[in-house]
Design a protein around this motif. Structure first.
Motif, PDB file in Angstrom:
ATOM      1  N   ASP A 107      34.722 107.001  29.637  1.00 51.04           N
ATOM      2  CA  ASP A 107      34.416 105.960  28.622  1.00 51.04           C
ATOM      3  C   ASP A 107      35.997 105.635  27.943  1.00 51.04           C
ATOM      4  O   ASP A 107      36.161 104.883  27.122  1.00 51.04           O
ATOM      5  CB  ASP A 107      33.234 106.779  27.064  1.00 51.04           C
ATOM      6  CG  ASP A 107      34.102 107.194  26.368  1.00 51.04           C
ATOM      7  OD1 ASP A 107      34.813 108.221  27.531  1.00 51.04           O
ATOM      8  OD2 ASP A 107      33.693 107.574  25.256  1.00 51.04           O
ATOM      9  N   SER A 109      30.037 109.452  27.293  1.00 54.13           N
ATOM     10  CA  SER A 109      31.229 110.101  27.837  1.00 54.13           C
ATOM     11  C   SER A 109      31.771 110.827  29.697  1.00 54.13           C
ATOM     12  O   SER A 109      31.761 110.037  29.865  1.00 54.13           O
ATOM     13  CB  SER A 109      32.012 110.554  26.970  1.00 54.13           C
ATOM     14  OG  SER A 109      33.580 112.054  26.654  1.00 54.13           O
ATOM     15  N   ASP A 131      38.515 109.843  30.868  1.00 52.85           N
ATOM     16  CA  ASP A 131      37.414 109.971  31.640  1.00 52.85           C
ATOM     17  C   ASP A 131      36.159 108.999  31.302  1.00 52.85           C
ATOM     18  O   ASP A 131      36.633 107.947  31.083  1.00 52.85           O
ATOM     19  CB  ASP A 131      36.638 110.932  30.356  1.00 52.85           C
ATOM     20  CG  ASP A 131      36.260 110.137  28.721  1.00 52.85           C
ATOM     21  OD1 ASP A 131      37.553 109.154  28.631  1.00 52.85           O
ATOM     22  OD2 ASP A 131      36.062 110.706  27.973  1.00 52.85           O
ATOM     23  N   ASP A 174      38.386 106.966  26.222  1.00 54.54           N
ATOM     24  CA  ASP A 174      39.008 107.674  25.916  1.00 54.54           C
ATOM     25  C   ASP A 174      40.178 109.187  25.670  1.00 54.54           C
ATOM     26  O   ASP A 174      41.106 109.751  24.798  1.00 54.54           O
ATOM     27  CB  ASP A 174      38.585 107.436  24.329  1.00 54.54           C
ATOM     28  CG  ASP A 174      36.910 108.575  24.807  1.00 54.54           C
ATOM     29  OD1 ASP A 174      37.274 109.234  24.867  1.00 54.54           O
ATOM     30  OD2 ASP A 174      36.190 109.104  23.505  1.00 54.54           O
ATOM     31  N   ARG A 175      39.892 109.427  27.014  1.00 53.54           N
ATOM     32  CA  ARG A 175      40.871 110.580  27.164  1.00 53.54           C
ATOM     33  C   ARG A 175      42.391 109.983  28.118  1.00 53.54           C
ATOM     34  O   ARG A 175      41.051 109.829  29.470  1.00 53.54           O
ATOM     35  CB  ARG A 175      39.927 112.165  27.516  1.00 53.54           C
ATOM     36  CG  ARG A 175      39.194 112.489  26.505  1.00 53.54           C
ATOM     37  CD  ARG A 175      38.766 114.208  26.926  1.00 53.54           C
ATOM     38  NE  ARG A 175      37.326 114.048  26.012  1.00 53.54           N
ATOM     39  CZ  ARG A 175      37.057 115.141  26.284  1.00 53.54           C
ATOM     40  NH1 ARG A 175      37.355 115.910  27.202  1.00 53.54           N
ATOM     41  NH2 ARG A 175      35.752 116.271  25.765  1.00 53.54           N
TER      42      ARG A 175
HETATM   43 ZN    ZN Z   1      35.132 110.059  25.893  1.00 52.17          ZN
END
Ligand code: ZN
Ligand code: NG1
Length: 536
Positions: free
Chosen positions: A280, A65, A278, A282-283
């Motif tokens: 990867d 991440s 971010d 996912d944010r």
């Molecule tokens: Zn992440």
């Protein structure tokens, strides 16, 4: 892939001592990448057992991440795209911690314990982010899954949410096609249809343009792929931070913690609406340059997970009114879940202005997701930008599968498909936010002014030798150990107005986090500093 023969992606043997123990934390296993080959190998084996047990697809995501590029990690994903079942986190920890000599016995014991049903649908689906250690770890995963003869699907370089989506799609063919394309088109098509049945207000100040900081991660290539399916007249995205050093001076975590503009964003240029992923993806964090007399200031004004959650819940509630008016007896339960890191203003706004009592749970998506799943429509966001909306079977039946003339309800059904309900997804969340802003005809000024204003807040990372001595209770807002510290926190907090603070150990880094809010920026920084001293 033994501990003794653990070999890094550059081909060097990096043996792992028998007494080095690891634990499956909130982000799975996450360490310096050289430790990971044997861990990923064993995790993929555990995933294959789980796949055989449930006769389903199980996911393995290789990512660290927002951590630096020298780190990597692995986490497992359950059949419906959720985080791994807790008992299986324990199995994974046991298998990883076995010495080379103990492994065969540990494995036999585990294989005996789980009952294997039919196995023709069992498979391990594996994705990775853009880290250079990724391909070597993908090979380790393939080898791990092969031990138990389970089909292995390498879906290549994907965002974490794409992997979650693919796992659900493998298990529920009606949900979507389990391919990159299946994901892109399901989300993009819903966005376009929602766009069509949304009328922008006449006096709209909405701008269909966002500048996106990709954290030099997987968001750059994959979001470009998704946007190929959305005409730029509907939404124009300018990409920044695509291929330099991963997460370095940029990305959603950097923006959130520093409250600064990421690299390659200038305070003087006219960059009204910006967003940050971010590593990867996912944010998601929206931001813009903070208005300041000092033209050199790099301060960012954040539109974080809390702001996104409140925007989305406002929209959903409005669409839902039509249903509530026509069927006053059968209400759909709408809930919102936050953590202690949620800005105090957002929590107050949700409680007092929206009339919804927010549920506060411990940090970690698993806890938020679980609590949100109790509702027919459960909205959850961490302040750091990780979040989504989950929908119940009742919602599915009433809103998605019952044909209706009602525009609000048709919008709600489409909105629920733009969102990636399996897990927080920066791409899907960005499209959802844009759809809502356009619906209201809002600029960033409107978004900032029409809901609530953040109270000043600060988050400080304090390195510690052993974070395991810190124990909390009350959704992590009270420290019970080391004894005496909580009293010192309370004394400090009492010195300021409208203040709130807590200290908790991180689950992902060897630090404790200090969080503080107070009436002014200056007081907040002072309170933060004095709490830092309490831990040091
Ligand atoms: Zn992440
Ligand atoms: P820790 O390190 O336990 O605070 C961080 C984030 C979580 C979550 C996990 C997983 C904060 C304060 N904490 O957890 O919200 O995203 O990482 O990546 O942002």
């Amino acid at each position: 892939y033994s501990r003794a023969g653990n070999t890094t992606h550059s081909g060097n043997v990096h043996a792992i001592q028998d007494d080095e123990k690891f634990s499956y934390g909130t982000a799975g296993f996450r360490f310096k990448s050289e430790k990971l080959p044997f861990i990923v190998f064993r995790c993929a084996y555990v995933a294959s057992l789980r796949a055989r047990q449930l006769n389903s697809a199980i996911g393995v995501m290789i990512t660290a991440s927002h951590n630096p590029s020298c780190d990597n990690g692995v986490k497992l994903v359950d059949p419906s795209g959720d985080m791994l079942n807790e008992q299986w986190e324990i199995y994974a920890t046991e298998v990883v911690n076995a010495t080379d000599a103990e492994l065969p016995a540990a494995v036999r014991a585990l294989e005996k314990q789980i009952s294997v049903g039919k196995t023709q649908l069992s498979r391990v689906v594996c994705g990775m982010d853009t880290r250079c250690s990724g391909p070597c770890l993908m090979n380790a995963a393939r080898a791990g899954a092969a031990l138990f003869n389970v089909q292995f699907d390498d879906i290549g370089v994907v965002s974490t949410p794409m992997l979650h989506y693919a796992v659900k799609a493998f298990n529920e063919p009606k949900f979507a096609e389990p391919t990159h394309d299946g994901y892109y088109s399901a989300i993009a098509d819903s966005f376009k249809k929602l766009y069509e049945i949304t009328e922008e207000p006449k006096d709209s100040r909405y701008q269909p343009k966002v500048i996106v900081d990709c954290a030099n991660g997987v968001g750059a290539p994959r979001f470009r792929n998704l946007l190929e399916r959305i005409p730029s007249s509907l939404l124009e995205v300018e990409f920044r931070n695509e291929s330099e050093e991963l997460n370095q001076g940029c990305g959603a975590d950097f923006v959130k913690i520093s409250q600064k503009l990421p690299a390659n964003f200038s305070p003087t240029a006219a960059e009204p609406k910006c967003a940050s992923f971010d590593g990867d993806a996912d944010r998601l964090m929206y931001f813009r340059a903070k208005a300041s007399e000092n033209s050199e200031s790099n301060d960012a004004e954040l539109f974080d997970g809390d702001k996104i959650a409140v925007l989305i819940v406002t929209y959903i509630r409005e669409q839902l009114k039509d249903y509530e008016n026509s069927t006053p007896m059968e209400r759909l339960r709408l809930g919102i879940v936050q953590t202690a890191y949620a800005n105090g203003s957002s929590t107050r706004y949700i409680r007092e202005k929206l009339g919804i009592e927010p549920i506060i749970v411990p940090t970690g998506v698993k806890h938020l997701h679980e609590a949100a799943s109790e509702f027919d429509i459960g909205i959850y966001f961490e302040a750091n930008g990780h979040g989504t909306v989950v929908f119940s079977e009742i919602f599915d039946r009433i809103i998605r599968r019952t044909p209706t003339e009602s525009l609000p309800l048709r919008r709600l059904a489409l909105f629920s498909r733009v969102i990636n309900e399996t897990v927080g997804d920066a791409f899907a969340d960005l499209l959802a936010v844009e759809a809502v802003l356009r619906h209201y005809g809002w600029s960033m000024d409107d978004w900032a002014e029409k809901l609530y204003r953040d109270v000043p807040n600060v988050q400080i990372k304090v390195p510690v030798i052993d974070r395991s001595i810190f124990k909390t209770t009350n959704a992590e807002q009270t420290l019970v150990k080391p004894v005496g510290i909580q009293k010192m926190i309370d004394t400090d907090v009492a010195k300021y107005n409208n203040s709130r603070a807590f200290i908790r150990p991180s689950g992902t880094e060897n630090i404790v986090r200090v969080y503080a809010e107070a009436d002014t920026v200056e007081n907040t920084l002072q309170l933060g500093k004095s709490l830092e001293q309490v831990v040091l």
